[in-house]
Design a protein around this motif. Structure first.
Motif, PDB file in Angstrom:
ATOM      1  N   ILE A  94     -51.874  88.223  46.615  1.00 10.06           N
ATOM      2  CA  ILE A  94     -53.022  87.440  46.157  1.00 10.06           C
ATOM      3  C   ILE A  94     -53.359  86.390  47.205  1.00 10.06           C
ATOM      4  N   VAL A  95     -54.588  86.424  47.726  1.00 10.95           N
ATOM      5  CA  VAL A  95     -55.107  85.365  48.597  1.00 10.95           C
ATOM      6  C   VAL A  95     -55.998  84.485  47.742  1.00 10.95           C
ATOM      7  N   LEU A  96     -55.602  83.239  47.571  1.00 14.45           N
ATOM      8  CA  LEU A  96     -56.278  82.320  46.653  1.00 14.45           C
ATOM      9  C   LEU A  96     -57.094  81.304  47.447  1.00 14.45           C
ATOM     10  N   MET A 157     -44.999  90.001  43.440  1.00 15.12           N
ATOM     11  CA  MET A 157     -46.220  89.232  43.680  1.00 15.12           C
ATOM     12  C   MET A 157     -46.019  88.254  44.836  1.00 15.12           C
ATOM     13  N   THR A 158     -47.035  88.189  45.696  1.00 19.18           N
ATOM     14  CA  THR A 158     -47.123  87.206  46.771  1.00 19.18           C
ATOM     15  C   THR A 158     -48.425  86.446  46.610  1.00 19.18           C
ATOM     16  N   VAL A 159     -48.372  85.126  46.685  1.00 19.62           N
ATOM     17  CA  VAL A 159     -49.569  84.286  46.550  1.00 19.62           C
ATOM     18  C   VAL A 159     -49.668  83.388  47.778  1.00 19.62           C
ATOM     19  N   ALA A 179     -46.466  79.619  54.693  1.00 15.30           N
ATOM     20  CA  ALA A 179     -47.800  79.410  54.127  1.00 15.30           C
ATOM     21  C   ALA A 179     -47.889  79.861  52.679  1.00 15.30           C
ATOM     22  N   ALA A 180     -47.054  80.817  52.270  1.00 11.48           N
ATOM     23  CA  ALA A 180     -47.154  81.399  50.936  1.00 11.48           C
ATOM     24  C   ALA A 180     -46.451  80.545  49.891  1.00 11.48           C
TER      25      ALA A 180
END
Length: 848
Positions: A94-96, A157-159, A179-180
């Motif tokens: 997920i790129v938020l 999950m990766t955000v 960064a995550a």
């Protein structure tokens, strides 16, 4: 994990089969019967075997009830269970987007939150109950993670938030793990897994998602799973997603076997442009900035919508940081008292336009004060408030050196800057003779805010070096060049071209050539002086009058500037013999200047240029009246006041900092000890205070570093990389405060203002068709968060549900077999027991 936890109360039904069994045992009335004694004797011989069959039947019936209740509750199993059953592993990256445009308030029409829809077209509007786009993004992310638990296989999950990736990239690092917020976390239903991400808020940064998408690609490439899904959650505004945006290029570089979705959490794509006003600038005009002298402020408000606005009031506040503010009060939003100033009303702002208005602020106490402006709430709140510092000092000294024996020029300057005791313009003129000026040193010049050289015959090498250092450090210089000036000496000291001196003084706009007389005009209506392109810089409001403002000014002679071997005409520089060298190019850039006033023959007469941090105003005629009558014209007063303000402004401290810039404490007047605290802006008090170590002091006792004289500093990028304190508070816009104790034991509190770049204030939606076309031949899906959430929550039976159905069917079959086995059934030819007597029928464990 259960999708419907409330239904787990149904597991109480597991007690039903044992209860039925016990009740069935107690319902028969015992009666003695002689014929049954023989049968009971046979039963006692087989009692253990019969009870085993009854116990197995009871367990089977309990298991059937348990599986039925588990299916009704929506039991999803655990990742380990699914792994044992051969489930696949899916990685959800997920790129938020957490840029400040994601703080826009959105109507809830069909959205997750269910808030009421209101009309945002009227200002001001009550919008406190509406969710933001970032609220929708977090709500969707939470629901999506819960939905994944009901699906087959193991889900990781990766955000990655865009702001953290942007800052990590600024640190010249590509560390995606740093960064995550989450990296490859296996979802188990533990609330702590998503708690950190769901507690985040929008950042005030402006950035694109290219670094975040590229770092997501690094994590995808380094993770071996069966399937990968990349989802970019954003408001998809035109500013960041237009054709040619770097984010689209980064998405195109993601491996083709990765499924990509763009989740839109902003306003609907076909909706009109959301109305939004933004304060894009708030700053004091370049002036003397002295306590007791009114300071003119300029505020600019932009209308980012497709409709004109009604009258818009802007509230103005003054935060007074005088000598009485000595304690950092973290229980309040700011430590200084707040004064309400008259509001500034913008009658109307056209669609897509920006309007600037001026207002004055008066404060009699010196100190670094704060001016704050507030717009009414609208679609985006972060750009409705803007602040700036207002550093007010005591009246400043200015040095006047007059080459005329009668000092007539100095009299004119003093008359304008110090007209009388009833009027204070913040300048204290002080005279010095040319002979005294020849031996002046840099430390002596530093006591003056501006220096006026009026037709000084010659300049010594030491004084020119001191003057160069003075202007380079931010001091102001005003030159009047008349008949006493020696051009060769001025060119050598102020316009050195010799490569042996690579730092040439460059305090003249260009080398002086010779004096040139202005021939009388054949047309009596043509003035001797006309306005240049930069006349507004030094003539202020008179520039709007055009040439009529200086129509009475007469010029008979002035100095000309060199351009090669010619007089300087329309170009802004002159050629150097070593024009191919880097040093020569650097000199040429430094020597560019602005033409404020021109002679009738288009030769420059008044120029303005910058050297280092200081400003230099040059008048190519004297002030005593031999070559011009300007000192007797009303325009001269305006020119001199504006020139003095320009000279003062070179050494003025910055009035704000961008959110990404280093936070510095400038303390040349008070060296901090080890006790330095920084309190960033807070959404609501109380505020936090961060301890900061002071920088090492320079030999003269003043704190310093490579960037200048500062007492302490904080760099948000370095803070993020080190991880010692949270970086998010340091990025908040608003009024922060430094507090420190000086060597003499005094406590000081000084404000620091952080502002945002208003690029993201435009909320127009990007064209989804253009996005898809830019990513061809790759197929991507763009969906609204509400649509994707309905889809994710309404999926059919998973493989685990089908497995439960299979187990239920098997248990029912086993229950029937055990029930048949534990019952009495007459055989066709070989019924009975070994004794030749039929076995008793067993029902509920009692001989019948």
């Amino acid at each position: 994990m259960f999708l419907f936890p409330a239904l787990t109360i149904g597991f109480a039904l597991l007690a039903a089969p044992p209860l039925v069994h016990l009740i069935n045992m107690l319902r028969h009335r015992r009666q003695r019967w002689a014929a049954m004694d023989f049968l009971l004797a046979s039963y006692r011989r087989q009692r253990k075997w019969i009870r085993l069959r009854q116990f197995l039947l009871l367990l089977a019936r309990i298991a059937v009830c348990g599986v039925l209740v588990a299916m009704l509750c929506g039991w999803t199993g655990t990742p380990k269970t699914l792994a044992i059953l051969g489930g696949s592993v899916t990685h959800h990256v997920i790129v938020l987007d957490d840029s400040y445009s994601m703080g826009q308030l959105i109507p809830s029409d069909g959205r997750v939150s269910g808030a009421a829809v209101i009309d945002l077209g009227t200002l001001p509007s009550a919008t406190s109950s509406l969710p933001t786009a970032y609220d929708e993004a977090l709500a969707w992310l939470d629901a999506y993670s819960q939905t994944l638990l009901a699906r087959d296989g193991e889900h990781r999950m990766t955000v990655i938030r865009g702001s953290r990736a942007h800052l990590i990239r600024r640190s010249e690092s590509d560390d995606a793990d740093r960064a995550a917020d989450l990296v490859g976390v296996t979802l188990t239903g533990d609330p702590s897994e998503m708690r950190g991400v769901l507690a985040t808020e929008t950042s005030p940064l402006v950035f694109d998602l290219q670094p975040a998408v590229e770092m997501a690609g690094q994590i995808i490439a380094s993770t071996e799973v069966d399937q990968t899904n990349l989802m970019v959650i954003s408001d998809l505004t035109e500013t960041d997603w237009s054709l040619g945006a770097r984010t689209l290029d980064a998405i195109s570089g993601v491996p083709t076997d990765v499924s990509i979705r763009l989740v839109d959490v902003g306003a609907e794509g076909d909706a009109p442009t959301p109305p939004n006003l933004a304060i894009t600038s708030l700053t004091p005009k370049p002036d003397v900035w002295v306590a007791g002298v009114p300071v003119t402020m300029e505020i600019t408000v932009a209308n980012h919508s497709d409709k004109n606005t009604p009258p818009v009031p802007v509230e103005i506040e003054l935060l007074v940081y005088d000598q009485e503010v000595e304690t950092l009060d973290v229980q309040q939003a700011v430590s200084a008292p707040i004064e309400d100033l008259p509001s500034v009303v913008f009658p109307s702002i056209a669609a897509g336009a920006a309007v600037t208005q001026s207002f004055q602020v008066f404060q009699s106490e010196p100190g670094t004060h704060v001016v704050r402006a507030k717009l009414p709430d609208d679609r985006l709140r972060v750009d409705n408030v803007r602040s700036c510092l207002l550093p007010l000092s005591e009246p400043q000294k200015v040095l006047i050196v007059d080459g005329d024996d009668e000092a007539r020029g100095a009299y004119f300057i003093e008359s304008v800057l110090r007209p009388g005791s009833q009027v204070d313009l913040g300048a204290i003129p002080q005279r010095m003779t040319p002979a005294e000026f020849r031996s002046i040193e840099f430390d002596s010049l530093r006591r003056f805010r501006a220096v006026y050289l009026l037709d000084v015959p010659e300049i010594s090498e030491s004084s020119s070096d001191a003057l160069r250092r003075y202007v380079e450090a931010g001091g102001g210089l005003v030159l009047f060049l008349g008949q006493n000036v020696d051009a060769s000496i001025y060119n050598e000291r102020f316009a050195s071209l010799g490569m042996a001196d690579s730092t040439g003084a460059l305090l003249l706009p260009a080398a002086l050539n010779a004096t040139v007389e202005l021939q009388p005009s054949e047309d009596a209506g043509v003035p001797d002086v006309v306005l240049g392109e930069s006349s507004a810089e030094l003539l202020g409001p008179l520039a709007s009058l055009g040439n009529a403002a200086v129509s009475l000014v007469a010029v008979s002679k002035s100095w000309a500037l060199k351009s090669g071997n010619d007089f300087l005409g329309s170009d802004n520089g002159f050629e150097l013999e070593d024009s191919d060298t880097d040093s020569a190019n650097a000199k040429r850039q430094q020597r560019s200047f602005e033409k404020v006033l021109l002679r009738r023959d288009e030769l420059p007469w008044v120029t303005l240029h910058q050297y280092g941090d200081g400003n230099v105003v040059t008048v190519l005629s004297g002030i005593e009246g031999n070559w011009t009558n300007w000192s007797g014209d009303p325009s001269f007063v305006v020119f001199l006041l504006e020139s003095n303000a320009k000279a003062f402004s070179g050494s003025s401290p910055p009035v704000s900092r961008q959110v990404e810039e280093r936070i510095t404490l400038s303390a040349p007047d008070a060296v901090p000890t080890a006790e330095v605290q920084f309190s960033p802006p807070a959404i609501t008090p109380p505020r936090e205070a961060v301890a900061v170590a002071p920088l090492p002091s320079s030999p003269d006792g003043s704190p310093s570093d490579s960037n200048g004289s500062v007492g302490a500093q904080l760099d948000p990028v370095e803070v993020l990389v080190s991880g010692e304190v949270a970086v998010e508070p340091l990025l908040r816009p608003g009024v922060a405060e430094w507090s420190w104790i000086t060597i003499d034991g005094a406590t000081r509190v000084r404000p620091s203002v952080t502002v945002i770049e208003t690029k993201d204030s435009r909320l127009e939606k990007a064209d989804f068709g253009e996005i898809r076309q830019a990513l061809l031949p790759r197929e991507i899906e763009i969906v609204a968060s509400s649509q994707l959430r309905v889809e994710a929550g309404g999926g059919g039976q998973s493989r685990f549900t089908l497995l439960l159905l299979g187990i239920l069917a098997g248990l029912l079959a086993i229950e029937q077999i055990l029930a048949y086995w534990a019952s009495y059934h007459q055989g066709g030819s070989a019924a009975g027991t070994s004794s030749g007597v039929p076995s008793p029928s067993i029902s509920g464990g009692v001989a019948s």
